[in-house]
Design a protein around this motif. Structure first.
Motif: not given
Length: 411
Positions: A180-185, A162-178
């Motif tokens: 949330a996964y790590r903050e679960k009880e 991906m280009c930098r702009a698309c990568f940053e958008k994808d990274l933001a989504v993956r980071r939020a999902e990750g």
């Protein structure tokens, strides 16, 4: 300073003497033809001048030539048929499309589809049924254009296709999902989550366990023992990593003697966590005889390294290495004991997991015990600059290679 030659493709290669060419084992195109091989990529060196210029290729970057080319006579042994002369005066012969493709020659249009720009003259030709000419170009001398983003199809690729702009958008989504996964009880009981690490005579299946350490998530050390191997008598390379010498294990229990205790601990655990499960599991599973028991053990195991790699990819995408040492440094966690000893690695793994999953347990982390006495009394000197143990009797071969192999096995 060595003389260089710039090819039409833009690649600059050194001009070497025949003696240097032979010393480096570089091969000319004629020699590759004799060996039924074809080069992959650009030439790496040349010799001669002008029309007598000979290009040479790296023997480590060759592939098997197409079978129909194996018995093609050498150029000096036959006169090409249907030869035409280009405007530059270069002569090229007529080839069928199939034969040209087998030789790595393609039309300008096909190379454009493959994302290549033509920079040199044609090397062969053919004639269409309507009488128009088709010219073929050598793919090896073409220049590959930067690949475009697979998402937007516009800008040049940056990461993950991906280009930098698309990568940053994808990274933001993956980071939020990750996150949330790590903050679960997860509601795990600390006494029923075990961390373990093994030290081995080597990384292969036939190697033996020479140290076992097990703690629970409260930080309590349940087992920390050296193990006497039954077959191996020395392990010079891995000794430089974990510091365990043959002399240190002479009076240690054998694996068979401690298997009952390990099985009892594992049976009472819900999760078994290690940093780099693949290597440790591939050796510890043999304390069980049946495949069903081994599979039950596998279902309990969790890999801390994989979880750290995901975290690092989401928060530190520029980092490209993920050993336990890297995890401790990234998460700003201090070591207890000496890195690469099984007890220090076990405690480190426990702390890394706690940092990645702060709500994994039903209770907060208690005050940890004092681990200062856990360094093996017989441990040799540890060189922090090189990351290895120092033995006067140890084989001096390849300490850096051994350390790299250990860390790469974690990824």
């Amino acid at each position: 300073m060595n003389e260089t030659v710039k090819l039409p493709s833009g690649v600059t290669i050194p001009k070497l003497s025949p003696e240097e060419i032979e010393r480096r084992c570089y091969l000319s195109k004629d020699m590759l033809d004799l060996m039924h091989l074809a080069p992959v990529g650009q030439p790496v060196a040349c010799s001669g001048e002008g029309e007598a210029l000979i290009l040479y290729y790296d023997p480590a970057r060759v592939t098997e030539a197409a079978p129909e080319l194996w018995y093609k006579p050498m150029v000096e042994e036959y006169e090409p048929v249907d030869v035409i002369e280009l405007e530059s005066g270069v002569e090229v012969e007529k080839l069928s499309t199939k034969r040209a493709a087998a030789m790595g020659f393609y039309t300008r249009e096909r190379l454009d589809q493959m994302n290549y720009d033509v920079v040199e003259e044609p090397v062969a030709y053919n004639v269409r049924s309507d009488g128009s000419m088709i010219y073929f170009y050598d793919k090896r001398t073409a220049v590959r254009r930067p690949l475009t983003c697979t998402v937007c199809g516009k800008d040049v690729r940056y990461k993950r296709k991906m280009c930098r702009a698309c990568f940053e958008k994808d990274l933001a989504v993956r980071r939020a999902e990750g996150d949330a996964y790590r903050e679960k009880e997860y509601g795990m009981e600390r006494e029923r989550v075990l961390f373990f690490d093994l030290e081995l005579t080597g990384v292969y299946d036939h190697d033996e366990i020479i140290s076992v350490s097990i703690t629970n998530a409260n930080g309590e050390v349940l087992m920390d023992t050296l193990v006497k191997p039954l077959r191996k008598k020395k392990w010079n390379r891995t000794e430089k990593i974990h510091g365990i010498s043959p002399a240190m294990v002479q009076n240690a229990p054998t694996l068979d003697e401690i298997i009952p205790a390990i099985k009892e601990m594992f049976a009472n655990a819900d999760n078994l966590i290690a940093f780099g499960v693949s290597t440790d599991y591939s050796h510890i599973k043999y304390i069980y005889e049946s495949e069903q028991e081994q599979e039950a053990l596998r279902r309990k195991t969790r890999c801390c390294a994989l979880e750290f790699v995901r975290f690092q990819n989401e928060h530190y995408p520029d980092n490209n290495h993920a050993s336990l040492v890297d995890a401790m440094r990234t998460l700003d966690i201090g070591w207890d004991g000496i890195p690469h000893s099984s007890i220090a690695d076990t405690i480190a793994c426990m702390k890394v997991w706690e940092a990645l999953f702060p709500h994994y347990y039903t209770t907060p982390m208690p005050e940890l015990p004092d681990y200062s006495t856990m360094t093996p009394a017989a441990a040799p000197a540890f060189n922090e600059a090189t990351g290895e143990y120092v033995h006067s009797e140890a084989d001096p071969a390849a300490p850096e290679t051994a350390l790299k192999e250990k860390e790469e096995s974690y990824v």
